[in-house]
Design a protein around this motif. Structure first.
Motif, PDB file in Angstrom:
ATOM      1  N   ARG A  62      71.803 -10.207 -13.804  1.00  0.00           N
ATOM      2  CA  ARG A  62      72.694 -10.859 -14.762  1.00  0.00           C
ATOM      3  C   ARG A  62      72.588 -10.221 -16.141  1.00  0.00           C
ATOM      4  O   ARG A  62      73.581 -10.017 -16.813  1.00  0.00           O
ATOM      5  N   TRP A  63      71.368  -9.891 -16.575  1.00  0.00           N
ATOM      6  CA  TRP A  63      71.197  -9.201 -17.860  1.00  0.00           C
ATOM      7  C   TRP A  63      71.902  -7.847 -17.823  1.00  0.00           C
ATOM      8  O   TRP A  63      72.617  -7.480 -18.749  1.00  0.00           O
ATOM      9  N   ALA A  64      71.689  -7.089 -16.745  1.00  0.00           N
ATOM     10  CA  ALA A  64      72.271  -5.750 -16.626  1.00  0.00           C
ATOM     11  C   ALA A  64      73.794  -5.795 -16.652  1.00  0.00           C
ATOM     12  O   ALA A  64      74.432  -4.938 -17.273  1.00  0.00           O
ATOM     13  N   ALA A  65      74.390  -6.783 -16.017  1.00  0.00           N
ATOM     14  CA  ALA A  65      75.849  -6.901 -16.030  1.00  0.00           C
ATOM     15  C   ALA A  65      76.353  -7.094 -17.458  1.00  0.00           C
ATOM     16  O   ALA A  65      77.341  -6.478 -17.863  1.00  0.00           O
ATOM     17  N   GLY A  66      75.658  -7.899 -18.246  1.00  0.00           N
ATOM     18  CA  GLY A  66      76.046  -8.115 -19.634  1.00  0.00           C
ATOM     19  C   GLY A  66      75.793  -6.906 -20.519  1.00  0.00           C
ATOM     20  O   GLY A  66      76.498  -6.671 -21.497  1.00  0.00           O
ATOM     21  N   ALA A  67      74.769  -6.118 -20.164  1.00  0.00           N
ATOM     22  CA  ALA A  67      74.407  -4.931 -20.951  1.00  0.00           C
ATOM     23  C   ALA A  67      75.165  -3.686 -20.504  1.00  0.00           C
ATOM     24  O   ALA A  67      75.066  -2.636 -21.146  1.00  0.00           O
ATOM     25  N   GLY A  68      75.881  -3.775 -19.391  1.00  0.00           N
ATOM     26  CA  GLY A  68      76.635  -2.631 -18.897  1.00  0.00           C
ATOM     27  C   GLY A  68      75.768  -1.539 -18.300  1.00  0.00           C
ATOM     28  O   GLY A  68      76.099  -0.358 -18.384  1.00  0.00           O
ATOM     29  N   TYR A 107      60.663  -4.410 -20.070  1.00  0.00           N
ATOM     30  CA  TYR A 107      61.853  -3.698 -19.596  1.00  0.00           C
ATOM     31  C   TYR A 107      62.466  -2.867 -20.712  1.00  0.00           C
ATOM     32  O   TYR A 107      62.466  -3.272 -21.871  1.00  0.00           O
ATOM     33  N   SER A 108      63.057  -1.741 -20.327  1.00  0.00           N
ATOM     34  CA  SER A 108      63.761  -0.858 -21.263  1.00  0.00           C
ATOM     35  C   SER A 108      65.223  -1.292 -21.383  1.00  0.00           C
ATOM     36  O   SER A 108      65.699  -2.144 -20.620  1.00  0.00           O
ATOM     37  N   ALA A 109      65.943  -0.666 -22.299  1.00  0.00           N
ATOM     38  CA  ALA A 109      67.363  -0.974 -22.524  1.00  0.00           C
ATOM     39  C   ALA A 109      68.234  -0.602 -21.331  1.00  0.00           C
ATOM     40  O   ALA A 109      69.355  -1.084 -21.214  1.00  0.00           O
ATOM     41  N   ASP A 110      67.728   0.248 -20.436  1.00  0.00           N
ATOM     42  CA  ASP A 110      68.505   0.578 -19.237  1.00  0.00           C
ATOM     43  C   ASP A 110      68.046  -0.227 -18.021  1.00  0.00           C
ATOM     44  O   ASP A 110      68.414   0.069 -16.888  1.00  0.00           O
ATOM     45  N   GLY A 111      67.221  -1.265 -18.265  1.00  0.00           N
ATOM     46  CA  GLY A 111      66.833  -2.174 -17.195  1.00  0.00           C
ATOM     47  C   GLY A 111      65.715  -1.686 -16.303  1.00  0.00           C
ATOM     48  O   GLY A 111      65.521  -2.220 -15.216  1.00  0.00           O
ATOM     49  N   ARG A 112      64.945  -0.730 -16.759  1.00  0.00           N
ATOM     50  CA  ARG A 112      63.826  -0.212 -15.963  1.00  0.00           C
ATOM     51  C   ARG A 112      62.524  -0.874 -16.414  1.00  0.00           C
ATOM     52  O   ARG A 112      62.315  -1.137 -17.594  1.00  0.00           O
ATOM     53  N   ILE A 113      61.637  -1.113 -15.455  1.00  0.00           N
ATOM     54  CA  ILE A 113      60.340  -1.706 -15.775  1.00  0.00           C
ATOM     55  C   ILE A 113      59.476  -0.660 -16.466  1.00  0.00           C
ATOM     56  O   ILE A 113      59.310   0.459 -15.970  1.00  0.00           O
ATOM     57  N   ALA A 131      53.786  -5.949 -26.519  1.00  0.00           N
ATOM     58  CA  ALA A 131      54.934  -5.401 -25.801  1.00  0.00           C
ATOM     59  C   ALA A 131      55.984  -4.868 -26.772  1.00  0.00           C
ATOM     60  O   ALA A 131      56.471  -3.741 -26.624  1.00  0.00           O
ATOM     61  N   PHE A 132      56.326  -5.662 -27.790  1.00  0.00           N
ATOM     62  CA  PHE A 132      57.391  -5.268 -28.709  1.00  0.00           C
ATOM     63  C   PHE A 132      56.944  -4.247 -29.754  1.00  0.00           C
ATOM     64  O   PHE A 132      57.775  -3.738 -30.502  1.00  0.00           O
ATOM     65  N   ALA A 133      55.656  -3.924 -29.784  1.00  0.00           N
ATOM     66  CA  ALA A 133      55.190  -2.825 -30.642  1.00  0.00           C
ATOM     67  C   ALA A 133      55.686  -1.486 -30.097  1.00  0.00           C
ATOM     68  O   ALA A 133      55.777  -0.502 -30.832  1.00  0.00           O
ATOM     69  N   ASP A 134      56.046  -1.466 -28.819  1.00  0.00           N
ATOM     70  CA  ASP A 134      56.615  -0.269 -28.191  1.00  0.00           C
ATOM     71  C   ASP A 134      58.123  -0.302 -28.411  1.00  0.00           C
ATOM     72  O   ASP A 134      58.806  -1.198 -27.908  1.00  0.00           O
ATOM     73  N   PRO A 135      58.688   0.648 -29.162  1.00  0.00           N
ATOM     74  CA  PRO A 135      60.123   0.610 -29.456  1.00  0.00           C
ATOM     75  C   PRO A 135      61.017   0.765 -28.216  1.00  0.00           C
ATOM     76  O   PRO A 135      62.199   0.456 -28.274  1.00  0.00           O
ATOM     77  N   ALA A 136      60.457   1.204 -27.108  1.00  0.00           N
ATOM     78  CA  ALA A 136      61.247   1.347 -25.888  1.00  0.00           C
ATOM     79  C   ALA A 136      61.473   0.003 -25.187  1.00  0.00           C
ATOM     80  O   ALA A 136      62.318  -0.094 -24.300  1.00  0.00           O
ATOM     81  N   VAL A 137      60.737  -1.028 -25.594  1.00  0.00           N
ATOM     82  CA  VAL A 137      60.849  -2.335 -24.939  1.00  0.00           C
ATOM     83  C   VAL A 137      62.041  -3.091 -25.512  1.00  0.00           C
ATOM     84  O   VAL A 137      62.108  -3.374 -26.702  1.00  0.00           O
ATOM     85  N   GLU A 138      62.973  -3.428 -24.635  1.00  0.00           N
ATOM     86  CA  GLU A 138      64.169  -4.197 -25.007  1.00  0.00           C
ATOM     87  C   GLU A 138      63.917  -5.696 -24.869  1.00  0.00           C
ATOM     88  O   GLU A 138      64.348  -6.488 -25.689  1.00  0.00           O
ATOM     89  N   PHE A 139      63.242  -6.089 -23.797  1.00  0.00           N
ATOM     90  CA  PHE A 139      62.929  -7.497 -23.550  1.00  0.00           C
ATOM     91  C   PHE A 139      61.780  -7.572 -22.563  1.00  0.00           C
ATOM     92  O   PHE A 139      61.398  -6.566 -21.951  1.00  0.00           O
ATOM     93  N   VAL A 140      61.214  -8.757 -22.442  1.00  0.00           N
ATOM     94  CA  VAL A 140      60.176  -8.982 -21.445  1.00  0.00           C
ATOM     95  C   VAL A 140      60.547 -10.206 -20.622  1.00  0.00           C
ATOM     96  O   VAL A 140      61.299 -11.079 -21.068  1.00  0.00           O
ATOM     97  N   GLN A 141      60.028 -10.223 -19.413  1.00  0.00           N
ATOM     98  CA  GLN A 141      60.132 -11.405 -18.573  1.00  0.00           C
ATOM     99  C   GLN A 141      58.727 -11.961 -18.407  1.00  0.00           C
ATOM    100  O   GLN A 141      57.772 -11.208 -18.204  1.00  0.00           O
ATOM    101  N   VAL A 142      58.619 -13.282 -18.495  1.00  0.00           N
ATOM    102  CA  VAL A 142      57.357 -13.962 -18.227  1.00  0.00           C
ATOM    103  C   VAL A 142      57.472 -14.521 -16.815  1.00  0.00           C
ATOM    104  O   VAL A 142      58.473 -15.146 -16.456  1.00  0.00           O
ATOM    105  N   VAL A 154      62.015 -13.066 -22.962  1.00  0.00           N
ATOM    106  CA  VAL A 154      61.650 -13.052 -24.376  1.00  0.00           C
ATOM    107  C   VAL A 154      62.201 -11.780 -24.997  1.00  0.00           C
ATOM    108  O   VAL A 154      62.144 -10.701 -24.403  1.00  0.00           O
ATOM    109  N   ARG A 155      62.717 -11.936 -26.213  1.00  0.00           N
ATOM    110  CA  ARG A 155      63.203 -10.803 -27.016  1.00  0.00           C
ATOM    111  C   ARG A 155      62.515 -10.846 -28.373  1.00  0.00           C
ATOM    112  O   ARG A 155      62.127 -11.901 -28.832  1.00  0.00           O
ATOM    113  N   GLY A 156      62.407  -9.672 -28.997  1.00  0.00           N
ATOM    114  CA  GLY A 156      61.844  -9.617 -30.345  1.00  0.00           C
ATOM    115  C   GLY A 156      62.813 -10.262 -31.318  1.00  0.00           C
ATOM    116  O   GLY A 156      64.002 -10.346 -31.070  1.00  0.00           O
ATOM    117  N   GLY A 157      62.296 -10.744 -32.425  1.00  0.00           N
ATOM    118  CA  GLY A 157      63.157 -11.449 -33.361  1.00  0.00           C
ATOM    119  C   GLY A 157      63.343 -10.765 -34.659  1.00  0.00           C
ATOM    120  O   GLY A 157      62.931  -9.775 -35.038  1.00  0.00           O
TER     121      GLY A 157
END
Length: 157
Positions: A62-68, A107-113, A131-142, A154-157
């Protein structure tokens, strides 16, 4: 201090899941006599007597569909508890379901772990900051350790 934005399953997606879930099944509501089910709609545990349903959910799809993007082989679906009827959504501060070991999957912006981390009870905020100290991280799943189930994003704010 960095703010981390915790996301429950959104109302529009919940409406779809309550009709037909991501595995193509119809919702089957039940009365939770004991309570304690981790509800992904409002990010709290169910109370005895509440009507809930166990539905199949594909969070990355669902995230990937919204992110294209194409989630590729990382696409997966699994069981989540939700209220059987519309609810008020989350109403709490801090990471929900923080009383047990959890896995934080990056996860990265292209949906890869990008990796994962086992987190001790009470250490989720530190894990998010790492996790969010790494600029390649787009979001995390708990996720729950016991069953691997998705709990929230979770997303950075």
């Amino acid at each position: 201090m960095t703010t981390h934005l915790v996301h429950a399953i959104g109302p529009a997606v919940l409406k779809e899941l309550r009709s037909t879930d991501d595995a193509g099944r119809r919702m089957v509501p039940v009365t939770d006599d004991e309570g304690g089910a981790p509800l992904r709609c409002c990010l709290r545990r169910s109370r005895p007597g509440e009507r809930v349903a166990l539905v199949s959910y594909a969070p990355l799809r669902r995230w990937a569909a919204g992110a294209g993007v194409d989630p590729g082989a990382y696409d997966e679906q699994g069981p989540v508890f939700v209220h059987a009827e519309e609810c008020d959504g989350p109403a709490g501060d801090g990471p929900p379901f923080d009383g047990a070991h959890r896995v934080v999957r990056r996860y990265s912006a292209d949906g890869r772990i990008l990796g994962g981390r086992l987190v001790e009870p009470g250490d989720l905020e530190a894990a998010f900051a790492q996790a969010f100290a790494d600029p390649a991280v787009e979001f995390v799943q708990v996720r729950a350790v016991e069953y691997g189930c998705f709990l929230y994003e979770v997303r950075g704010g």
